[in-house]
Write a protein that holds these residues in place. Structure first.
Motif, PDB file in Angstrom:
ATOM      1  N   UNK A 177       9.802   7.703   1.693  1.00 50.87           N
ATOM      2  CA  UNK A 177       8.845   6.552   2.141  1.00 50.87           C
ATOM      3  C   UNK A 177       9.093   5.315   1.197  1.00 50.87           C
ATOM      4  N   UNK A 190      12.802  -1.619   1.365  1.00 50.85           N
ATOM      5  CA  UNK A 190      13.622  -2.572   1.928  1.00 50.85           C
ATOM      6  C   UNK A 190      12.776  -3.319   3.040  1.00 50.85           C
ATOM      7  N   UNK A 225      12.847  -7.546   2.787  1.00 51.97           N
ATOM      8  CA  UNK A 225      13.332  -8.219   3.860  1.00 51.97           C
ATOM      9  C   UNK A 225      12.383  -9.314   4.339  1.00 51.97           C
ATOM     10  N   UNK A 232      11.712   4.162  -0.621  1.00 54.57           N
ATOM     11  CA  UNK A 232      12.988   3.195  -0.267  1.00 54.57           C
ATOM     12  C   UNK A 232      12.874   2.421   0.900  1.00 54.57           C
ATOM     13  N   UNK A 233      12.363   3.230   1.945  1.00 53.58           N
ATOM     14  CA  UNK A 233      12.193   2.652   3.484  1.00 53.58           C
ATOM     15  C   UNK A 233      11.472   1.408   3.201  1.00 53.58           C
ATOM     16  N   UNK A 234      10.113   1.595   2.711  1.00 52.15           N
ATOM     17  CA  UNK A 234       9.296   0.135   2.650  1.00 52.15           C
ATOM     18  C   UNK A 234       9.734  -0.651   1.786  1.00 52.15           C
ATOM     19  N   UNK A 241       0.857  -1.239  -0.144  1.00 52.95           N
ATOM     20  CA  UNK A 241      -0.023   0.112  -0.112  1.00 52.95           C
ATOM     21  C   UNK A 241       0.856   1.285   0.086  1.00 52.95           C
ATOM     22  N   UNK A 242       1.991   1.242   0.736  1.00 49.46           N
ATOM     23  CA  UNK A 242       2.718   2.430   0.976  1.00 49.46           C
ATOM     24  C   UNK A 242       3.603   2.526  -0.374  1.00 49.46           C
ATOM     25  N   UNK A 245      12.788  -1.912 -10.087  1.00 50.63           N
ATOM     26  CA  UNK A 245      12.950  -0.935  -9.075  1.00 50.63           C
ATOM     27  C   UNK A 245      14.748  -0.802  -9.204  1.00 50.63           C
ATOM     28  N   UNK A 246      15.312  -1.850  -9.239  1.00 53.30           N
ATOM     29  CA  UNK A 246      16.816  -1.648  -8.925  1.00 53.30           C
ATOM     30  C   UNK A 246      17.266  -1.211 -10.336  1.00 53.30           C
TER      31      UNK A 246
END
Ligand code: HEM
Lengths: 254, 283
Positions: free
Chosen positions: B119, B125, B129, B121-123, B28-29, B201-202
């Motif tokens: 937001x 990761x 993970x 790039x944090x999500x 979602x994010x 994305x990468x």
């Protein structure tokens, strides 16, 4: 539960959940502690990307046929300062690049001296943080050659580029910083030509930085001085660059 | 009607439940912050560089002193006025402003690329993970086997399609297992779309491109990767829409409960029960 109450329950859940998510995200976006938390992922990306790509890994180089018909210029395209205006009016004959800070051999170079440095020509893809890309051919002095002549002190860690432009109505001049790894990369240039012509003012005349493995905002235009430092928290608002001071990541490898 | 005998099974082990909800939050994010990023340059292209004259998709606006803002969307040669939602939509003050996706579809709501990227790039990761831990667990716990279609599954393929179209869902004990369409959907989404969106994305990272050149070549260049990233995100939206629809028509309360507590209820056919309210779509 009847079908109706169930449906109403689900609708409320979805609508309420959606609203809560968005207002919650906006609320959090304003909180410094939350921004700092999100920004931690930049360090992770930086560390992992450096771990899995070689230090000297090269950005792809293209052929003349790939060159974009129009190389879009972003940010400032015509600096307003009187000093810069005067330089431009005179075809940058009076331009001098200052190299100083933590170096054994501070220097002042005119364009002829910069053109006399070991040079490189490369056709690379420029990726803007906004999402678009353009391909252009750059010719410039290898930054590594300049750095070697200036002889940084052992504690030196970064190069800070001070520029002639103030973006928008900003009262602070543009600046950027890169680390020694990028400074020594063979594709890192102080470019003075684009597509075989002298660098146009819109693209950063007389001298702009090329750091091919990062996004466009790292590649300072209108470079007037290079300062070698061991930290940059005393420069600008302390984040290492004009856009970094406004929330963008210092490491712009993605 | 005969009295039904309700059975409760422990259907979703803890790693599945945690993985599921973390994943849902990330998706979602990532979607909404991705739309914020898209808004910074709302045009998509094919190839390495952007040919500004010919994006294949554009969501943009016109402004004139007399008429104010109007939004338009163009996909290849098809164009439509999309004022109000795409291209031009109400800002914080309620007035129309020029922006590709509306404030209620972006994180943050206002135009703020730096924060949208934070937001995203944090999500990204967290998603990577979470997905890695899930896949490792699934491999060792044999969960992936539950997702691989069996010969029997394939035989029932036609019937399953018909059942889905008629909104009839397996009842009884069969409802506690993944059906063939479900298996195929999950496998395609996890390995197909999931792999595609992470790779594209990468591929938009200039640093990663120094080693991902063959992959980038395969996608057709960085701008193609950006387009495919966007299309894969649209694919996720489609999947989630169908997924939610199926949850709703197959007994949302039971399904939700089972994804929270792990316990799924069903009516045991063996006791001669024909009807299962929770598992049948009845209008
Ligand atoms: C590891 C996972 C991911 C990575 C590394 C990643 C990376 C990126 C990057 C670098 C951009 C910026 C593109 C630009 O410069 O314009 C971007 C944009 C975007 N992302 Fe992601 N992303 C990931 C996962 C996702 C997921 C799961 C979704 C949606 C469900 C998503 C949706 C979007 C959208 C809609 C955009 C804007 C449009 C576009 O550029 O394609 N992303 N992403």
């Amino acid at each position: 539960m009847t079908d109706n109450t169930r449906r109403r329950f689900l609708k409320t859940l979805l609508a309420g959940g959606g609203m809560a998510t968005l207002t919650g995200c906006d609320y959090l976006s304003e909180k410094p502690w939350f921004r700092d938390t999100l920004a931690q992922s930049e360090k992770l990306s930086d560390a992992v990307q450096h771990a899995i790509t070689p230090r000297k890994a090269m950005a792809r180089e293209f052929t003349p046929a790939d060159i974009s018909p129009r190389f879009r210029a972003n940010g400032t395209t015509d600096p307003e300062g009187a000093e810069y205006r005067a330089l431009a009016a005179n075809g940058f004959r009076d331009y001098r690049l200052k190299v100083g800070g933590m170096v054994e051999n501070p220097m002042t170079l005119d364009l002829a001296a910069i053109r006399a440095l070991p040079s490189r020509t490369q056709i690379t893809r420029h990726d803007c943080v906004e999402g678009w890309s353009a391909i252009g051919q750059w010719t410039g002095a290898r930054l590594s050659a300049l750095v070697e002549q200036a002889r940084p002190q052992p504690e030196a860690r970064y190069l800070v580029f001070h520029c002639a432009d103030r973006y928008g109505r900003s009262d602070s001049p543009y600046y950027e910083s890169i680390d020694m790894e990028d400074a020594h990369h063979p594709q890192t240039l102080l470019a003075y030509e684009l597509n075989g012509e002298p660098l146009p003012i819109a693209n950063g005349a007389p001298l702009r930085l090329r750091v091919e493995r990062q996004l466009g905002y790292k590649m300072a235009k209108y470079v007037m001085a290079i300062e070698v430092v061991d930290r940059f928290d005393h420069i600008g608002r302390g984040k290492g660059g004009f856009w970094e001071d406004r929330g963008y990541a210092w490491y712009a490898g993605i | 009607m005969a009295r039904t005998r309700l059975k409760t099974v422990y259907r979703h082990p803890l790693p599945v439940r945690i993985g599921h909800w973390v994943n849902a939050l990330c998706l979602l994010i990532l979607l909404l912050s991705g739309l914020q990023i898209f808004n910074a340059h709302p045009h998509l292209y094919w190839g390495s560089a952007s040919d500004f004259e010919s994006p294949w998709l554009s969501i943009d606006y016109h402004w004139s002193r007399d008429d104010g803002y109007s939004g338009w969307t163009r996909v290849y040669d098809w164009q439509a006025d999309t004022t109000g939602v795409l291209g031009a939509s109400p800002g914080a003050d309620g007035e129309l402003e020029g922006r590709a996706f509306p404030a209620w579809l972006t994180i943050p709501g206002s135009r703020w690329l730096a924060m949208g990227r934070s937001w995203h790039f944090f999500f990204a990761w967290i998603l990577v993970i979470n997905a890695s831990l899930f896949l490792i667990w699934a491999l060792f716990a044999g969960h992936l086997k539950r997702l691989v279609p069996t010969v029997e599954d394939w035989r029932g393929f036609g019937q399953s399609v018909i059942d889905h179209l008629r909104l009839r869902h397996p009842t009884g004990e069969a409802a506690t297992r993944y059906n063939i369409l479900q298996k195929l959907a999950y496998l395609t989404v996890i390995f197909g779309l999931g792999g595609l969106i992470v790779l594209t994305g990468l591929c938009m990272s200039p640093r990663m491109d120094t080693v991902l050149e063959p992959v980038l070549e395969f996608f057709g260049g960085r701008q193609s990767a950006r387009s495919i990233h966007f299309l894969a995100a649209s694919g996720f939206v489609l999947f989630v829409a169908i997924h939610l629809f199926e949850v709703i028509v197959s007994g949302p309360v039971n399904q939700l409960r089972s994804m929270i507590t792990g316990y799924f209820r069903y009516h045991d056919h063996a006791t001669g029960v024909a009807s299962n309210r929770e598992n049948r779509h009845d209008g």
